[in-house]
Design a protein around this motif. Sequence first.
Motif, short mmCIF file in Angstrom:
data_model
loop_
_atom_site.label_atom_id
_atom_site.label_comp_id
_atom_site.label_asym_id
_atom_site.label_seq_id
_atom_site.Cartn_x
_atom_site.Cartn_y
_atom_site.Cartn_z
N VAL A 1 0.84 -1.20 0.00
CA VAL A 1 0.00 0.00 0.00
C VAL A 1 0.87 1.25 0.00
CG1 VAL A 1 -0.23 0.14 2.52
CG2 VAL A 1 -2.06 1.04 1.08
N GLY A 2 0.33 2.29 -0.58
CA GLY A 2 1.07 3.56 -0.63
C GLY A 2 0.38 4.49 -1.61
N CYS B 1 4.33 5.32 -5.65
CA CYS B 1 5.22 4.86 -4.58
C CYS B 1 5.98 3.60 -4.98
CB CYS B 1 4.45 4.61 -3.29
SG CYS B 1 3.38 3.18 -3.38
N GLY B 2 5.59 2.98 -6.10
CA GLY B 2 6.31 1.80 -6.59
C GLY B 2 5.64 0.48 -6.27
N LYS B 3 4.44 0.53 -5.70
CA LYS B 3 3.79 -0.73 -5.29
C LYS B 3 3.42 -1.60 -6.50
CE LYS B 3 -0.66 1.70 -4.73
NZ LYS B 3 -0.22 2.99 -5.31
N SER B 4 2.88 -0.98 -7.55
CA SER B 4 2.51 -1.76 -8.73
C SER B 4 3.75 -2.27 -9.45
CB SER B 4 1.66 -0.92 -9.69
OG SER B 4 0.37 -0.78 -9.17
N THR B 5 4.80 -1.46 -9.46
CA THR B 5 6.05 -1.89 -10.10
C THR B 5 6.60 -3.12 -9.39
OG1 THR B 5 6.49 0.41 -10.63
CG2 THR B 5 8.33 -1.10 -10.83
N LEU B 6 6.52 -3.09 -8.07
CA LEU B 6 7.01 -4.22 -7.27
C LEU B 6 6.22 -5.48 -7.60
CD1 LEU B 6 9.17 -4.72 -5.15
CD2 LEU B 6 7.49 -4.22 -3.38
N LEU B 7 4.89 -5.33 -7.69
CA LEU B 7 4.04 -6.48 -8.01
C LEU B 7 4.36 -7.00 -9.41
CD1 LEU B 7 1.40 -7.86 -6.65
CD2 LEU B 7 0.22 -6.76 -8.53
N ARG B 8 4.55 -6.06 -10.34
CA ARG B 8 4.82 -6.45 -11.72
C ARG B 8 6.20 -7.12 -11.83
NH1 ARG B 8 1.92 -4.27 -15.81
NH2 ARG B 8 3.74 -3.90 -17.09
N MET B 9 7.10 -6.77 -10.94
CA MET B 9 8.40 -7.46 -10.94
C MET B 9 8.23 -8.89 -10.43
SD MET B 9 11.50 -4.89 -9.98
CE MET B 9 10.83 -4.00 -8.59
N ILE B 10 7.36 -9.06 -9.43
CA ILE B 10 7.09 -10.42 -8.94
C ILE B 10 6.44 -11.24 -10.06
CG2 ILE B 10 5.80 -11.80 -7.26
CD1 ILE B 10 6.02 -9.41 -5.31
N ALA B 11 5.58 -10.57 -10.85
CA ALA B 11 4.89 -11.26 -11.94
C ALA B 11 5.81 -11.55 -13.12
CB ALA B 11 3.70 -10.40 -12.41
N GLY B 12 6.90 -10.80 -13.20
CA GLY B 12 7.80 -10.98 -14.35
C GLY B 12 7.46 -10.04 -15.49
N LEU B 13 6.56 -9.10 -15.25
CA LEU B 13 6.18 -8.16 -16.31
C LEU B 13 7.16 -6.98 -16.38
CD1 LEU B 13 2.32 -8.15 -15.69
CD2 LEU B 13 3.57 -9.34 -17.49
N GLU B 14 7.94 -6.81 -15.33
CA GLU B 14 9.00 -5.79 -15.32
C GLU B 14 10.30 -6.49 -14.94
OE1 GLU B 14 8.73 -2.69 -16.14
OE2 GLU B 14 6.58 -2.27 -15.99
N THR B 15 11.38 -6.03 -15.52
CA THR B 15 12.67 -6.64 -15.17
C THR B 15 13.13 -6.10 -13.81
OG1 THR B 15 13.77 -4.87 -16.36
CG2 THR B 15 13.43 -6.94 -17.55
N VAL B 16 13.94 -6.89 -13.13
CA VAL B 16 14.50 -6.46 -11.84
C VAL B 16 15.84 -5.79 -12.12
CG1 VAL B 16 15.34 -7.27 -9.60
CG2 VAL B 16 13.35 -8.37 -10.65
N SER B 17 15.99 -4.52 -11.71
CA SER B 17 17.23 -3.79 -12.01
C SER B 17 18.36 -4.18 -11.06
CB SER B 17 17.00 -2.28 -11.92
OG SER B 17 15.96 -1.89 -12.76
N SER B 18 17.99 -4.43 -9.80
CA SER B 18 19.03 -4.84 -8.84
C SER B 18 18.41 -5.74 -7.79
CB SER B 18 19.64 -3.61 -8.17
OG SER B 18 18.63 -2.87 -7.51
N GLY B 19 19.26 -6.53 -7.11
CA GLY B 19 18.77 -7.43 -6.09
C GLY B 19 18.28 -8.74 -6.69
N THR B 20 17.76 -9.61 -5.81
CA THR B 20 17.26 -10.91 -6.29
C THR B 20 15.82 -11.12 -5.83
OG1 THR B 20 18.20 -11.97 -4.35
CG2 THR B 20 19.48 -12.10 -6.38
N LEU B 21 15.06 -11.75 -6.71
CA LEU B 21 13.67 -12.07 -6.42
C LEU B 21 13.52 -13.59 -6.55
CD1 LEU B 21 10.67 -10.16 -7.93
CD2 LEU B 21 10.60 -12.61 -7.70
#
Lengths: 297, 381
Positions: free
Chosen positions: B36-37, B41-61
């Motif tokens: 929430v935010g 705030c990046g919440k949808s981007t975070l979800l889309r990264m979990i989904a694989g719809l956005e690439t992860v720029s740094s770190g590991t998922l």
Amino acid sequence: MTSPTVSSGAVGGTMAKLFAYAALVITTCIMVFPLVWMICVSLLTADRAQSATVSGDLVRLIPMEPQWGNFSEALSQMGSVRWQGFLDALANSVVVTTLVVVATVLSSSLVGFAMARIRFRGREGLFLLMLATMMLPGQVTMIPLFILFRSVGWVDTILPLVIPAFFGNAFFIFMYRQFVAQIPEALVEAAKIDGWSWLGVWWHVMLPLCRPVTAMCAVFTFIYVWNDFMGPLIYLHSDEQATLAVALNSFRNQYGGINKVNLLMAASLITMIPCIILFLAAQRQFIEGLGKGAVKG
Amino acid sequence: MASIQLNRVGKIYPGGVHAVQSVDLSIEHGEFVVLVGPSGCGKSTLLRMIAGLETVSSGTLSIDGVVMNDVPPQDRDIAMVFQNYALYPHMDVRTNMAFGLLRRRRFPSRLKACFSSAYAASRRIERSDIDARVMAAANTLGIESLLARKPAALSGGQRQRVAVGRAIVRQPKVFLFDEPLSNLDAKLRVEMRAELRMLHRRLGATMVYVTHDQEEAMSLGDRVVVLQDGWTQQIATPREIYETPANQFVAGFVGTPTMNLFQGTLACESGRMVFTSSHLRLEGSVPSWQPIVPSLPRSCCLGVRPEHVQLVASGGTPATIEAVEHYGDRMDVVIRSCGHRIVARTGPDATLRDGGAVAVQFDLARAHLFESTKPFARLIG
């Protein structure tokens, strides 16, 4: 008792409507005149048709005794062998047109979809390059292409007419791209998450949703290929390979003149029928496709 | 069911925009986590990264311990419900729901030989199984009668159910929800909220849910992740988030109406805590604040929730009523006192009117103290 009154606004509206109808009727007459001329000539006897077309006397164009037999006569005289020429040409036209329409729709929609939805390096540059090819007149590439196809031994086969269609058409790729760009990206994402590959998304989701553009692409391509004279004339040399547009040329004599203009018009009229039927059948989708594709995504 | 681990996950968009910054989050098997935010705030981007719809720029998922950074969405075994439902408009409800399984359907025997190598045998599903799963999901969501309809013939609520049904049919490891209720009207939203909660209980699946509505977040989540400008502000249960917000942002974001925040100075005078903010002076004995006494006096931010502000006839700080909002079961009263705009919550029976005079008292024992400078963190508790 009071007499009914008509407001000036209503009169103005009626007048505007009258003008609009008059303009439409006049424009329609101008557009339809060649077709009517063609129908009239196709129903005249050979002598009357010759004199009517040479003199330009419109009254002589009216078929007092319509020659319905001209149509069968025209088809039977197409090509060098009676009836065989028409049947061969018809079959060739159907095969070439079907293959080109299917190939154009599949390739253009696939490339348009990729240009709109798949992010890859150089996408915009490639798209611009592809658009730039639309500026190149067909006549410029005619000779190089002929030399190319001759070198691979494709002359006098339908391959030079069909194979290029599998590489897409710049205009239709542009139309598909604009249309696909308007479709919510979430649909593509949902299909990807549902487990489908890019090809699967294109086939199962995008192609069905692009029906208006597909109708437009199919109708345009059909009309162009069905009526194309130059392509078959260059690449198809033998009578057995000729398409209808080329076969009509058999009504010309060795000096380039036309011996039986009434039969030529009758044959031409028959070759036009599939285009008219197709346009009427796909009219609604066709116009929708024109409108939707034109909107920037 | 699956667990999800985010280890210093970040997302930088082309152009250098940092949408998500170094997020650490561990989601357990069967947990319902809400991101929430506010907008951006990046919440949808975070979800889309979990989904694989956005690439992860740094770190590991990772999902179930397997790093997923470069795994495409179709191979993550996840299902997602989109804000605009994303139902395929040319397919009926039945096909929409079955679409995710059709790729894996078993081919007729004649075709099997041609295609069998393309799919792992374990992933193939019989057509009858697909139909059974669709019917089961439709029964769960009460949409059996809609299976032959196209999405255009459905209401917003029905479309939402179909979208959820499409996710259930897949029986994925993880369910992702991207603001799925935001297009529904308020009444339907509350109903669907309860249904989602029941669905989670029934399926026991791992769910990650994105919303900008803090009420929705608090009512749905086992845990809530509050985000701002791509940074994690707090990860805690809804109760903890409400009762012990980690910083001023969380305090101000969670709760309706939001917490009253006053910038001022806290001092200790003769054993009593004294907070002054312009002309507002609050004092009382607050034993829980004793740990910070050695650092006093200091500037800080005092937060008081509206339900901890009492309106009294006399004996408090004088205030003027600016607006009274009636909600049937309660009243939210906007008052002005000593130059501060304050919101108080009272019972429905109070006789208050706009412009009236009143006195205000604060329950300092239940107030919150935050730093007045970055990172505006909670001072006590």
